[in-house]
Design a protein around this motif. Sequence first.
Motif, mmCIF file in Angstrom:
data_model
loop_
_atom_site.group_PDB
_atom_site.id
_atom_site.type_symbol
_atom_site.label_atom_id
_atom_site.label_comp_id
_atom_site.label_asym_id
_atom_site.label_seq_id
_atom_site.Cartn_x
_atom_site.Cartn_y
_atom_site.Cartn_z
ATOM 1 N N CYS A 20 0.834 -1.501 0.011
ATOM 2 C CA CYS A 20 0.174 0.304 0.186
ATOM 3 C C CYS A 20 0.773 0.886 -0.354
ATOM 4 N N LYS A 21 2.274 1.365 -0.149
ATOM 5 C CA LYS A 21 3.055 2.439 0.759
ATOM 6 C C LYS A 21 2.657 3.458 1.735
ATOM 7 N N MET A 22 1.592 3.339 2.741
ATOM 8 C CA MET A 22 1.285 3.567 3.292
ATOM 9 C C MET A 22 2.201 3.624 4.713
ATOM 10 N N TYR A 23 3.278 2.537 4.986
ATOM 11 C CA TYR A 23 3.804 2.547 6.173
ATOM 12 C C TYR A 23 5.234 2.350 6.080
ATOM 13 N N ARG A 24 6.389 2.139 6.830
ATOM 14 C CA ARG A 24 7.113 2.003 7.115
ATOM 15 C C ARG A 24 7.568 1.889 8.742
ATOM 16 N N GLN A 25 9.219 1.178 8.554
ATOM 17 C CA GLN A 25 9.766 0.831 9.896
ATOM 18 C C GLN A 25 10.357 1.486 10.796
ATOM 19 N N GLU A 26 10.281 2.160 11.470
ATOM 20 C CA GLU A 26 11.594 2.942 12.283
ATOM 21 C C GLU A 26 11.887 2.445 13.518
ATOM 22 N N GLY A 27 12.890 2.454 13.542
ATOM 23 C CA GLY A 27 13.503 2.451 15.103
ATOM 24 C C GLY A 27 12.517 0.981 15.292
ATOM 25 N N GLY A 28 12.355 -0.200 14.535
ATOM 26 C CA GLY A 28 11.735 -1.433 15.449
ATOM 27 C C GLY A 28 10.272 -1.013 15.844
ATOM 28 N N ARG A 29 9.844 -0.385 15.460
ATOM 29 C CA ARG A 29 7.746 -0.005 14.603
ATOM 30 C C ARG A 29 7.658 0.626 13.721
ATOM 31 N N ILE A 30 6.369 -0.070 13.444
ATOM 32 C CA ILE A 30 5.765 0.399 12.119
ATOM 33 C C ILE A 30 5.337 1.525 12.547
ATOM 34 N N VAL A 31 5.618 2.805 11.595
ATOM 35 C CA VAL A 31 4.778 3.394 11.261
ATOM 36 C C VAL A 31 4.386 4.738 10.269
ATOM 37 N N GLU A 32 3.489 5.434 10.229
ATOM 38 C CA GLU A 32 2.575 5.868 8.793
ATOM 39 C C GLU A 32 3.644 6.639 8.353
ATOM 40 N N ARG A 33 3.076 7.097 6.772
ATOM 41 C CA ARG A 33 4.398 7.954 6.216
ATOM 42 C C ARG A 33 3.626 9.224 5.914
ATOM 43 N N PHE A 34 2.178 9.487 5.873
ATOM 44 C CA PHE A 34 1.609 10.246 6.001
ATOM 45 C C PHE A 34 0.572 10.425 7.124
ATOM 46 N N PRO A 35 0.980 10.709 8.353
ATOM 47 C CA PRO A 35 0.053 10.960 9.538
ATOM 48 C C PRO A 35 -0.674 11.912 9.196
ATOM 49 N N ASP A 36 -1.702 12.095 9.483
ATOM 50 C CA ASP A 36 -2.666 12.534 9.140
ATOM 51 C C ASP A 36 -2.891 13.408 8.287
ATOM 52 N N ALA A 78 -9.535 5.261 -8.460
ATOM 53 C CA ALA A 78 -7.951 4.704 -8.485
ATOM 54 C C ALA A 78 -7.208 6.745 -9.029
ATOM 55 N N GLU A 79 -7.441 7.656 -9.383
ATOM 56 C CA GLU A 79 -7.123 8.658 -8.925
ATOM 57 C C GLU A 79 -5.738 9.223 -7.386
ATOM 58 N N VAL A 80 -6.681 8.126 -6.394
ATOM 59 C CA VAL A 80 -6.058 8.635 -5.209
ATOM 60 C C VAL A 80 -5.705 7.168 -4.332
ATOM 61 N N VAL A 81 -6.066 6.149 -5.091
ATOM 62 C CA VAL A 81 -6.007 4.583 -4.363
ATOM 63 C C VAL A 81 -5.057 3.843 -5.493
ATOM 64 N N LYS A 82 -4.614 4.217 -6.635
ATOM 65 C CA LYS A 82 -3.873 3.698 -7.142
ATOM 66 C C LYS A 82 -2.706 3.614 -8.177
ATOM 67 N N VAL A 83 -2.133 5.393 -7.153
ATOM 68 C CA VAL A 83 -1.265 5.946 -7.544
ATOM 69 C C VAL A 83 0.388 5.959 -6.332
ATOM 70 N N ASP A 84 0.732 6.153 -6.260
ATOM 71 C CA ASP A 84 1.961 6.772 -5.527
ATOM 72 C C ASP A 84 1.609 7.511 -4.151
ATOM 73 N N PRO A 85 0.894 7.476 -3.192
ATOM 74 C CA PRO A 85 1.091 8.399 -2.549
ATOM 75 C C PRO A 85 1.881 9.010 -2.097
ATOM 76 N N ALA A 86 3.474 9.509 -2.458
ATOM 77 C CA ALA A 86 4.415 10.417 -2.434
ATOM 78 C C ALA A 86 4.456 11.264 -3.394
ATOM 79 N N GLY A 87 3.864 10.694 -4.879
ATOM 80 C CA GLY A 87 2.989 11.757 -5.625
ATOM 81 C C GLY A 87 2.206 12.450 -5.488
ATOM 82 N N LEU A 88 1.548 12.272 -3.798
ATOM 83 C CA LEU A 88 0.522 13.246 -3.806
ATOM 84 C C LEU A 88 0.614 14.027 -2.516
ATOM 85 N N ALA A 89 1.494 14.018 -1.811
ATOM 86 C CA ALA A 89 2.195 14.702 -0.771
ATOM 87 C C ALA A 89 2.246 15.781 -0.906
#
Length: 335
Positions: A20-36, A78-89
Amino acid sequence: MECDYCERRCRLGPDSFGYCKMYRQEGGRIVERFPDRWCAYGVSRVETIPFYHAWPGARCLVVGTSGCNFNCRYCANAEVVKVDPAGLADIMLDIAPEAMVAKARKHGCHAIVFAVNEPTVSLPTLARVAEAAKAAGIAMGCLTNGYGTPRSTALLGRIFSFVNVSLKGLASEFCVDYLSVPEAGPILRNIAALARVCHVEVTTPVIEGVNDQEMEAMADFLAGVRRDIPWHVFRLLPEYRMQQEHYPSIEALSAKVEAVKNRLDYVYFHNFIGSRWVNTHCPSCGAVAISRHSLGCGGDKLDTFFAAGGRCPSCNGPIALYGEHVAWNAKEATA
Ligand code: SF4
């Protein structure tokens, strides 16, 4: 590190973001890439989402982020779901939980409903909104594909008090070809789990000649969970990678709905203008308990609410409802 927000169970690292490209790992935890951060919010009738048995008549703040853990051939967003979320940042809106609740209040909304993409990909943000909404007395609902792990499904059931799960099909071949997941087993498990802790409705987008043969089996499964689960048979309008497909025949699908309508207490068929399948009938005597009309494309509207106190106006039998009937223009949130 494994992400256990959904049954894809992706391996995540600081720079590897999973399906989904919405999470990443940081310091042993799963965190959101785009919180709030949000891609959409707007006001809508609860019936259009669709919920027919939760807060009937309510005005909802419909919200969404980006990303999804499915890859449905017919995705409508698809416009917001199927694109890389980083492109919508750059265009995503930064809205803190309390500010989102304030927007709901400002627009006279009785509930906040996450209904653009999949909530599983933004659960920590949604948990924060739920906390602020609870403090303000505003109910939270969502649409979900139901592919969470048991842990995240339990969390989903705590965040949202009313949920519409999309049961798109049962056969593994269908799940692989049309959704890009191996099987429907986790979705069935999660429908049963959610029905134990919150109000559940189920929607099935029907593709003529593809998953309409499974309608009897799906109705029987739902009846085995709870006979009073409202089931929305949704006429699929092919989009995204199915744009060239023909629109399903209303007559052919009506006959299939007719054949299964007695297997559950509340069976609906909509997403087209003038559907005669949008009223709620009393399961005991058949009287109309809630009348609605459909404008197509999810544009459904409550006309008259006859089920005061969750009772049939004719025989006084129970009508399954969650929350109160609220007038669209009622100013105060009543959750
Ligand atoms: S929520 Fe996203 S990152 Fe986590 S397992 Fe599912 S698809 Fe993978």
